[in-house]
Design an enzyme around this catalytic site. Structure first.
Site, PDB file in Angstrom:
ATOM      1  N   LYS A 196       2.179  -3.268   7.339  1.00 40.09           N
ATOM      2  CA  LYS A 196       2.471  -3.451   5.906  1.00 40.09           C
ATOM      3  C   LYS A 196       3.916  -3.029   5.604  1.00 40.09           C
ATOM      4  O   LYS A 196       4.620  -3.686   4.835  1.00 40.09           O
ATOM      5  CB  LYS A 196       1.491  -2.638   5.053  1.00 40.09           C
ATOM      6  CG  LYS A 196       0.059  -3.132   5.063  1.00 40.09           C
ATOM      7  CD  LYS A 196      -0.147  -4.522   4.457  1.00 40.09           C
ATOM      8  CE  LYS A 196       0.060  -4.578   2.961  1.00 40.09           C
ATOM      9  NZ  LYS A 196      -0.348  -5.921   2.415  1.00 40.09           N
ATOM     10  N   THR A 212       0.817  -1.211   0.000  1.00 38.74           N
ATOM     11  CA  THR A 212       0.000   0.000   0.000  1.00 38.74           C
ATOM     12  C   THR A 212       0.855   1.266   0.000  1.00 38.74           C
ATOM     13  O   THR A 212       1.990   1.258   0.488  1.00 38.74           O
ATOM     14  CB  THR A 212      -0.896  -0.003   1.251  1.00 38.74           C
ATOM     15  OG1 THR A 212      -1.522   1.267   1.392  1.00 38.74           O
ATOM     16  CG2 THR A 212      -0.100  -0.261   2.524  1.00 38.74           C
ATOM     17  N   ASP A 213       0.276   2.363  -0.483  1.00 38.29           N
ATOM     18  CA  ASP A 213       0.979   3.648  -0.419  1.00 38.29           C
ATOM     19  C   ASP A 213       1.068   4.184   1.013  1.00 38.29           C
ATOM     20  O   ASP A 213       1.838   5.098   1.288  1.00 38.29           O
ATOM     21  CB  ASP A 213       0.315   4.687  -1.339  1.00 38.29           C
ATOM     22  CG  ASP A 213      -1.131   5.007  -0.977  1.00 38.29           C
ATOM     23  OD1 ASP A 213      -1.681   4.369  -0.060  1.00 38.29           O
ATOM     24  OD2 ASP A 213      -1.717   5.905  -1.628  1.00 38.29           O
ATOM     25  N   GLU A 214       0.271   3.598   1.935  1.00 37.70           N
ATOM     26  CA  GLU A 214       0.263   4.129   3.308  1.00 37.70           C
ATOM     27  C   GLU A 214       1.600   3.937   4.014  1.00 37.70           C
ATOM     28  O   GLU A 214       1.859   4.576   5.018  1.00 37.70           O
ATOM     29  CB  GLU A 214      -0.853   3.481   4.132  1.00 37.70           C
ATOM     30  CG  GLU A 214      -2.219   3.748   3.547  1.00 37.70           C
ATOM     31  CD  GLU A 214      -3.373   3.579   4.528  1.00 37.70           C
ATOM     32  OE1 GLU A 214      -3.128   3.438   5.731  1.00 37.70           O
ATOM     33  OE2 GLU A 214      -4.517   3.603   4.062  1.00 37.70           O
ATOM     34  N   TYR A 263      -1.907  -0.532  11.033  1.00 39.95           N
ATOM     35  CA  TYR A 263      -2.051  -1.184   9.720  1.00 39.95           C
ATOM     36  C   TYR A 263      -0.856  -0.863   8.827  1.00 39.95           C
ATOM     37  O   TYR A 263      -0.184  -1.766   8.303  1.00 39.95           O
ATOM     38  CB  TYR A 263      -3.358  -0.750   9.033  1.00 39.95           C
ATOM     39  CG  TYR A 263      -3.366  -1.043   7.541  1.00 39.95           C
ATOM     40  CD1 TYR A 263      -3.412  -2.357   7.077  1.00 39.95           C
ATOM     41  CD2 TYR A 263      -3.290  -0.021   6.590  1.00 39.95           C
ATOM     42  CE1 TYR A 263      -3.402  -2.642   5.708  1.00 39.95           C
ATOM     43  CE2 TYR A 263      -3.278  -0.292   5.228  1.00 39.95           C
ATOM     44  CZ  TYR A 263      -3.329  -1.602   4.788  1.00 39.95           C
ATOM     45  OH  TYR A 263      -3.294  -1.880   3.435  1.00 39.95           O
TER      46      TYR A 263
HETATM   47  P1  NAD Z   1      -9.745  -7.251   2.100  1.00 41.36           P
HETATM   48  O1  NAD Z   1      -9.772  -6.980   3.557  1.00 41.36           O
HETATM   49  O2  NAD Z   1     -10.949  -6.973   1.273  1.00 41.36           O
HETATM   50  O3  NAD Z   1      -9.377  -8.792   1.843  1.00 41.36           O
HETATM   51  C1  NAD Z   1      -8.376  -9.444   2.550  1.00 41.36           C
HETATM   52  C2  NAD Z   1      -8.524 -10.948   2.330  1.00 41.36           C
HETATM   53  O4  NAD Z   1      -7.467 -11.601   3.045  1.00 41.36           O
HETATM   54  C3  NAD Z   1      -9.840 -11.524   2.841  1.00 41.36           C
HETATM   55  O5  NAD Z   1     -10.396 -12.400   1.896  1.00 41.36           O
HETATM   56  C4  NAD Z   1      -9.440 -12.267   4.104  1.00 41.36           C
HETATM   57  O6  NAD Z   1     -10.290 -13.374   4.400  1.00 41.36           O
HETATM   58  C5  NAD Z   1      -8.019 -12.687   3.778  1.00 41.36           C
HETATM   59  N1  NAD Z   1      -7.207 -12.904   4.971  1.00 41.36           N
HETATM   60  C6  NAD Z   1      -7.032 -12.051   6.014  1.00 41.36           C
HETATM   61  N2  NAD Z   1      -6.240 -12.615   6.941  1.00 41.36           N
HETATM   62  C7  NAD Z   1      -5.890 -13.837   6.471  1.00 41.36           C
HETATM   63  C8  NAD Z   1      -5.087 -14.892   6.976  1.00 41.36           C
HETATM   64  N3  NAD Z   1      -4.513 -14.807   8.187  1.00 41.36           N
HETATM   65  N4  NAD Z   1      -4.918 -15.993   6.228  1.00 41.36           N
HETATM   66  C9  NAD Z   1      -5.519 -16.108   5.009  1.00 41.36           C
HETATM   67  N5  NAD Z   1      -6.319 -15.149   4.498  1.00 41.36           N
HETATM   68  C10 NAD Z   1      -6.499 -14.026   5.217  1.00 41.36           C
HETATM   69  O7  NAD Z   1      -8.483  -6.489   1.558  1.00 41.36           O
HETATM   70  P2  NAD Z   1      -8.234  -5.723   0.164  1.00 41.36           P
HETATM   71  O8  NAD Z   1      -8.740  -4.343   0.288  1.00 41.36           O
HETATM   72  O9  NAD Z   1      -8.692  -6.582  -0.936  1.00 41.36           O
HETATM   73  O10 NAD Z   1      -6.639  -5.651   0.167  1.00 41.36           O
HETATM   74  C11 NAD Z   1      -5.862  -6.730  -0.343  1.00 41.36           C
HETATM   75  C12 NAD Z   1      -4.403  -6.372  -0.231  1.00 41.36           C
HETATM   76  O11 NAD Z   1      -4.138  -5.193  -0.968  1.00 41.36           O
HETATM   77  C13 NAD Z   1      -3.939  -6.112   1.198  1.00 41.36           C
HETATM   78  O12 NAD Z   1      -2.655  -6.664   1.348  1.00 41.36           O
HETATM   79  C14 NAD Z   1      -3.905  -4.595   1.313  1.00 41.36           C
HETATM   80  O13 NAD Z   1      -2.935  -4.177   2.232  1.00 41.36           O
HETATM   81  C15 NAD Z   1      -3.520  -4.216  -0.118  1.00 41.36           C
HETATM   82  N6  NAD Z   1      -3.998  -2.899  -0.581  1.00 41.36           N
HETATM   83  C16 NAD Z   1      -5.315  -2.538  -0.436  1.00 41.36           C
HETATM   84  C17 NAD Z   1      -5.737  -1.302  -0.944  1.00 41.36           C
HETATM   85  C18 NAD Z   1      -7.182  -0.867  -0.842  1.00 41.36           C
HETATM   86  O14 NAD Z   1      -7.496   0.274  -1.176  1.00 41.36           O
HETATM   87  N7  NAD Z   1      -8.109  -1.711  -0.417  1.00 41.36           N
HETATM   88  C19 NAD Z   1      -4.826  -0.445  -1.555  1.00 41.36           C
HETATM   89  C20 NAD Z   1      -3.475  -0.839  -1.668  1.00 41.36           C
HETATM   90  C21 NAD Z   1      -3.076  -2.083  -1.180  1.00 41.36           C
HETATM   91  O1  DAU Z   2      -4.141   4.013   0.449  1.00 43.18           O
HETATM   92  C1  DAU Z   2      -4.356   2.638   0.378  1.00 43.18           C
HETATM   93  C2  DAU Z   2      -5.189   2.189   1.562  1.00 43.18           C
HETATM   94  O2  DAU Z   2      -6.508   2.675   1.335  1.00 43.18           O
HETATM   95  C3  DAU Z   2      -5.197   0.679   1.754  1.00 43.18           C
HETATM   96  O3  DAU Z   2      -3.906   0.248   2.067  1.00 43.18           O
HETATM   97  C4  DAU Z   2      -6.161   0.276   2.876  1.00 43.18           C
HETATM   98  O4  DAU Z   2      -6.232  -1.133   2.967  1.00 43.18           O
HETATM   99  C5  DAU Z   2      -7.516   0.836   2.556  1.00 43.18           C
HETATM  100  O5  DAU Z   2      -8.403   0.560   3.620  1.00 43.18           O
HETATM  101  C6  DAU Z   2      -7.451   2.343   2.324  1.00 43.18           C
HETATM  102  O6  DAU Z   2      -7.141   3.040   3.553  1.00 43.18           O
HETATM  103  P1  DAU Z   2      -7.877   4.401   3.963  1.00 43.18           P
HETATM  104  O7  DAU Z   2      -7.795   4.537   5.438  1.00 43.18           O
HETATM  105  O8  DAU Z   2      -7.410   5.525   3.141  1.00 43.18           O
HETATM  106  O9  DAU Z   2      -9.375   4.029   3.484  1.00 43.18           O
HETATM  107  P2  DAU Z   2     -10.805   4.234   4.174  1.00 43.18           P
HETATM  108  O10 DAU Z   2     -11.828   3.855   3.165  1.00 43.18           O
HETATM  109  O11 DAU Z   2     -10.889   3.611   5.530  1.00 43.18           O
HETATM  110  O12 DAU Z   2     -10.879   5.817   4.389  1.00 43.18           O
HETATM  111  C7  DAU Z   2     -10.716   6.708   3.303  1.00 43.18           C
HETATM  112  C8  DAU Z   2     -10.757   8.116   3.878  1.00 43.18           C
HETATM  113  O13 DAU Z   2     -12.089   8.382   4.381  1.00 43.18           O
HETATM  114  C9  DAU Z   2      -9.824   8.323   5.047  1.00 43.18           C
HETATM  115  O14 DAU Z   2      -9.277   9.635   4.992  1.00 43.18           O
HETATM  116  C10 DAU Z   2     -10.723   8.188   6.271  1.00 43.18           C
HETATM  117  C11 DAU Z   2     -12.060   8.696   5.773  1.00 43.18           C
HETATM  118  N1  DAU Z   2     -13.252   8.055   6.383  1.00 43.18           N
HETATM  119  C12 DAU Z   2     -13.312   6.698   6.381  1.00 43.18           C
HETATM  120  C13 DAU Z   2     -14.396   6.051   6.952  1.00 43.18           C
HETATM  121  C14 DAU Z   2     -14.461   4.546   6.968  1.00 43.18           C
HETATM  122  C15 DAU Z   2     -14.276   8.833   6.903  1.00 43.18           C
HETATM  123  O15 DAU Z   2     -14.231  10.083   6.862  1.00 43.18           O
HETATM  124  N2  DAU Z   2     -15.351   8.192   7.464  1.00 43.18           N
HETATM  125  C16 DAU Z   2     -15.452   6.824   7.514  1.00 43.18           C
HETATM  126  O16 DAU Z   2     -16.457   6.323   8.076  1.00 43.18           O
END
Ligand code: NAD
Ligand code: DAU
Length: 350
Positions: free
Chosen positions: A160, A131-133, A156
């Site tokens: 990562k 992730t970019d975080e 988190y």
């Molecule tokens: P998600 O939470 O939707 O899915 C995660 C999956 O991993 C689920 O299916 C869960 O059951 C599985 N999982 C969790 N713990 C596990 C374990 N111990 N063993 C086996 N499986 C397990 O997540 P996502 O949003 O699809 O993100 C996927 C990946 O991409 C993550 O590594 C996250 O850090 C990265 N990522 C997410 C975003 C985003 O915006 N969502 C952006 C950049 C990177």
């Molecule tokens: O940047 C990549 C990341 O983006 C991934 O690595 C993470 O897995 C993914 O969850 C996401 O993280 P964020 O914290 O940026 O996403 P989230 O959807 O939780 O929140 C987006 C923005 O909105 C953040 O600034 C917090 C704000 N927010 C979020 C929630 C859930 C609110 O204002 N209210 C809310 O209820």
């Protein structure tokens, strides 16, 4: 046939990656290893789960013996590692689950890959999806580059970052053929409604308050999930070993502006008077340690590997909202049971 293990493919991004690989590469055997936590959902896979080149394995990456035995049994050629605890707010409530899944789980996979490949790395690849975080928070200007120093702020992002360091360490120490990508915020179908976009779509649907953290001034860089999956495909196949690629949409929005777009499109699609959904906006206590701004420079990926986002944001958000409105049963299923307790705990006192 190449055997590829995708971890976490019952989740949001993983399900889109698995679908792409199963359909595009019939000569690959795709194994989906997932623990099916609250975020994992086999419903996300139902359009391709009967494909002859796809297999689901229920299991936990934290269980080192199980992972080692699985690798010995299947002798995977490649790993695309997405399984993780992924929600920042949950990491603030319960960091240890993130340490276990994101750090220990990743090391278990690295150890197993190293063991079965035994230094013979020809044709092998360990792709870590990050992730970019990990880069921390930007001020009003500038971008994250691949060499931006790590500066994570939430449990988190720290978990990562730690896993990224370990993946690189296995490359530098043991020569493991790794590759890493760091992507910005994804949106699209099948995202669990704890994350901003699907949470707010679901709340608007139920006329529930839209909890905006702080002043809604934080900035995120949004990418349609199918474009992320396409980038993973390109990087998996063409990225040089040991490298890192940033993935992002050059699509920055303050939260409040993004929320207003979602409100407007929802009003149109639900046939409500313009402005109805915006009235649900409720400013609540800010997230602890809330990063101000993320913005990715993805020019390395665009210039070296030729990837670029396929969709404009307007099209992507329309497709996304249509998907949730056409799949209300999916939303209802994932928001029943434990979700109610989660929501009460997270938002009850805000
Ligand atoms: P998600 O939470 O939707 O899915 C995660 C999956 O991993 C689920 O299916 C869960 O059951 C599985 N999982 C969790 N713990 C596990 C374990 N111990 N063993 C086996 N499986 C397990 O997540 P996502 O949003 O699809 O993100 C996927 C990946 O991409 C993550 O590594 C996250 O850090 C990265 N990522 C997410 C975003 C985003 O915006 N969502 C952006 C950049 C990177
Ligand atoms: O940047 C990549 C990341 O983006 C991934 O690595 C993470 O897995 C993914 O969850 C996401 O993280 P964020 O914290 O940026 O996403 P989230 O959807 O939780 O929140 C987006 C923005 O909105 C953040 O600034 C917090 C704000 N927010 C979020 C929630 C859930 C609110 O204002 N209210 C809310 O209820």
């Amino acid at each position: 046939m190449k055997k590829i293990l995708i971890t976490g493919a019952a989740g949001f991004i993983g399900s889109h990656v698995a679908r792409l690989f199963v359909n595009k590469y019939p000569d690959y055997e795709i194994f989906n290893l997932d623990k099916l936590t609250y975020a994992g959902n086999l419903e996300n896979l139902k359009d391709f789960d009967k494909a002859p080149n796809y297999k689901f394995i229920l299991g936990d990456i934290v269980d080192g013996d199980f992972i080692m035995n699985l690798f010995k049994e299947h002798k995977f050629d490649g790993v695309i590692h997405l399984a993780a605890e992924s929600h920042v707010d949950r990491s603030i409530e319960n960091p240890m689950e993130f340490i276990m899944a994101n750090i220990v789980g990743t090391v278990n996979l690295l150890n197993a890959a190293k063991h079965i490949w035994e230094g013979n790395y020809e044709g092998k690849r360990f792709y870590h999806v990050s992730t970019d975080e990990v880069y921390g928070s930007l001020g009003e200007e500038g971008f994250f580059y691949e060499d931006t120093p790590y500066d994570p702020h939430s449990p988190y992002s720290a978990s990562k970052a730690s896993s990224d360091h370990l993946v690189r360490a296995y490359h530098d120490t043991y020569g493991l053929p790794i590759i890493i990508s760091n992507c910005s915020n994804n949106y699209g179908p099948n995202q669990f409604p704890e994350k901003l976009v699907p949470l707010f779509i679901n709340n608007i649907r139920h006329n529930k308050p839209l909890p905006v953290y702080g002043k809604g001034e934080n900035v995120r860089d949004w990418l349609y999930v199918i474009d992320h999956a396409a980038a993973i495909d390109v990087i998996y196949h063409n990225g040089p070993t040991g490298e890192t690629f940033n993935i992002g949409g050059h699509n920055e929005w303050t939260n409040i502006d993004l929320i207003k777009v979602v409100c407007k499109v929802m009003d149109e699609k639900l046939g409500r008077e313009v402005g109805t959904s915006e009235k649900l906006i409720t400013y609540v206590t800010d997230r602890a340690g809330h990063d101000l701004r993320y913005a990715i420079d993805s020019s390395k990926l665009q210039n070296e590997l030729g990837w670029k986002p396929s969709l404009q944001f307007e099209e992507g958000i329309n497709l996304t909202i249509d998907w949730y409105l056409n799949n209300q049963e999916w939303l209802d299923n994932v928001t029943s049971g434990n979700y109610q307790k989660y929501y009460e705990e997270m938002y009850g006192d805000r």
